[in-house]
Design a protein around this motif. Structure first.
Motif, short mmCIF file in Angstrom:
data_model
loop_
_atom_site.label_atom_id
_atom_site.label_comp_id
_atom_site.label_asym_id
_atom_site.label_seq_id
_atom_site.Cartn_x
_atom_site.Cartn_y
_atom_site.Cartn_z
N LYS A 16 0.83 -1.20 0.00
CA LYS A 16 0.00 0.00 0.00
C LYS A 16 0.87 1.25 0.00
O LYS A 16 0.57 2.23 -0.70
N ASP A 21 -2.18 -1.09 -5.70
CA ASP A 21 -3.59 -0.99 -5.32
C ASP A 21 -4.20 -2.33 -4.92
O ASP A 21 -5.17 -2.37 -4.16
N LYS A 22 -3.65 -3.41 -5.43
CA LYS A 22 -4.17 -4.73 -5.07
C LYS A 22 -3.04 -5.74 -5.24
O LYS A 22 -2.26 -5.65 -6.19
N THR A 164 -11.66 -6.63 -11.47
CA THR A 164 -11.55 -6.58 -10.02
C THR A 164 -12.82 -5.99 -9.43
O THR A 164 -13.53 -5.22 -10.08
N GLU A 165 -13.07 -6.35 -8.18
CA GLU A 165 -14.26 -5.83 -7.51
C GLU A 165 -14.19 -4.31 -7.35
O GLU A 165 -15.17 -3.60 -7.57
N GLU A 166 -13.00 -3.81 -6.97
CA GLU A 166 -12.87 -2.40 -6.64
C GLU A 166 -12.73 -1.50 -7.88
O GLU A 166 -13.30 -0.42 -7.94
N PHE A 167 -11.97 -1.94 -8.84
CA PHE A 167 -11.55 -1.07 -9.94
C PHE A 167 -12.06 -1.50 -11.31
O PHE A 167 -11.70 -0.90 -12.33
N LYS A 257 -16.43 3.62 -12.52
CA LYS A 257 -15.06 3.42 -12.07
C LYS A 257 -14.15 4.51 -12.64
O LYS A 257 -14.06 4.68 -13.85
N PHE A 259 -10.40 6.19 -11.09
CA PHE A 259 -9.49 6.36 -9.96
C PHE A 259 -8.24 7.13 -10.38
O PHE A 259 -7.67 6.87 -11.45
#
Length: 383
Positions: A16, A21-22, A164-167, A257, A259
């Motif tokens: 991090k 990011d992952k 991905t779930e987040e991005f 999405k 970022f």
């Protein structure tokens, strides 16, 4: 004795701070379940030629690394919208680079993050002098999306991209093979369900429906070739001069999405949406200075110039006619001369002066492919 469980937790925390990011971990077991599929893809001419040539080395980590135990997979999210507004120039049309080519070349960004991660692991595992690593991005042997899926970063969608779930799928991927035996994370299975939006909206029907594609039909691939682009694909690239985002734009997992975690990825609107006409006469030096840091510059200026010529036809920019006439008359490269002839015939097909010009240069042309392009352009204008 190296405590790999504790080390893994430290790596996750450090990632991090490094700007990852992952992150996920998987074994170095072979990916041999894909072998028949890769052979079939190659035999069907569905590959681009940009892939690593040795299929076994893409599937068996032990062939490219001594005693591999684990693979660490990382993802970096990239922006999908520009923060800075674009200045409009009256009467001028612009081209577009796909989002994966915004900002500094992602290969360089990923290599930086991977090397920083390796440095951290070496420091933490300093009591064990035998730890080894092999970092790679999509120019390496392994298949990034397959590694990332097995490492639990996301699932492989019907468009063949890691989601991905987040991005969503707006991520760059990289991995590190190591001889450290980390506990693997759980793979994520496909979650597309009955959705076929990416398949339905692909302009060339390149997606096969099972996560594979006929890469020869993919518009992203077509924008990266150096020869004449097949005529069937030219209208479909619209004003895109590098890449294609359609199968990502229509994906429900990508809705909303956007970022902006990494300054290096922020796009300069004037660079990634450039005026089209100036590209036609840009010098090698100017091209490198302006576009050289983009991932989309890796094939050099000729594909970008060819694509800009096609884009001018697609937007029917009559103000570009003098520029295109000059390309036919003066450019030393057959691909540029022939594509410019096609573009002229599309922009103003009933212009007798252009027809006469093309006939004159058809009779002078010495390259067979450029000559054929001019012949077809002339025939189109005579209808």
């Amino acid at each position: 004795m190296l405590d790999t469980h504790l080390l893994k937790q430290k790596i996750i925390e450090a990632s991090k701070e490094i700007g990852i990011d992952k992150i996920g971990f998987t074994t170095a077991e072979p990916f041999d379940h894909l072998k028949d599929s890769l052979i079939e893809q190659k035999e069907n001419h569905h590959t681009t030629g940009f892939e690593h040539g040795n299929i076994d080395e893409r599937l068996f980590p032990e062939l490219i690394f001594d005693q591999p135990q684990s693979i660490i997979s990382i993802a970096l999210a990239y922006p999908t919208r520009m923060n800075n507004r674009l200045k409009s120039v009256r009467g001028e049309k612009r081209g577009k680079f796909a989002r994966a080519s915004w900002g500094i070349d992602y290969h360089d960004i990923l290599k930086d993050r991977l090397n920083k991660l390796i440095d951290f692991i070496k420091k933490e595992a300093s009591q064990n002098l035998n730890v080894t690593f092999k970092p790679m991005v999509d120019t390496g042997e392994l298949i990034d999306v397959v590694v990332a899926q097995r490492a639990g970063l996301g699932f492989i969608g019907k468009n063949g991209l890691l989601i991905t779930e987040e991005f969503g799928s707006y991520v760059y991927l990289g991995e590190i093979i190591t001889n450290i035996p980390f506990e693997p994370d759980m793979p994520i299975e496909n979650q597309c369900g009955e959705c076929t939006k990416c398949i339905d909206q692909c302009p060339t029907s390149a997606l096969l429906g099972d996560g594979r594609m006929n890469a020869q039909k993919c518009l992203s691939y077509q924008t990266q070739t150096k020869g004449f682009m097949p005529e069937e694909y030219r209208p479909k690239i619209r004003s895109i001069i590098y890449g294609c985002d359609i199968c990502q734009e229509v994906c429900p997992f990508n809705k909303g999405k956007n970022f902006h975690f990494h300054e290096e990825m922020e796009p300069d609107p004037e660079v990634v949406t450039p005026l089209l006409k100036p590209i036609l006469t840009i010098s090698n030096r100017e091209f490198k200075e302006r576009f050289g840091y983009l991932a989309g510059s890796w094939r050099g200026k000729k594909p970008i110039q060819r694509n800009a010529i096609i884009a001018l036809a697609n937007v029917r920019d009559k103000t570009s006619i003098p520029n295109l006439l000059s390309c036919v008359e003066n450019d030393p490269r057959p691909v540029i001369r022939g594509t410019a002839a096609w573009s002229l015939s599309m922009i103003d097909p009933s212009n007798q002066a252009i027809l006469d010009f093309l006939i004159e240069h058809f009779n002078k042309e010495t390259d067979d492919e450029a000559k054929e392009e001019m012949r077809k352009a002339i025939d189109r204008m005579r209808i």
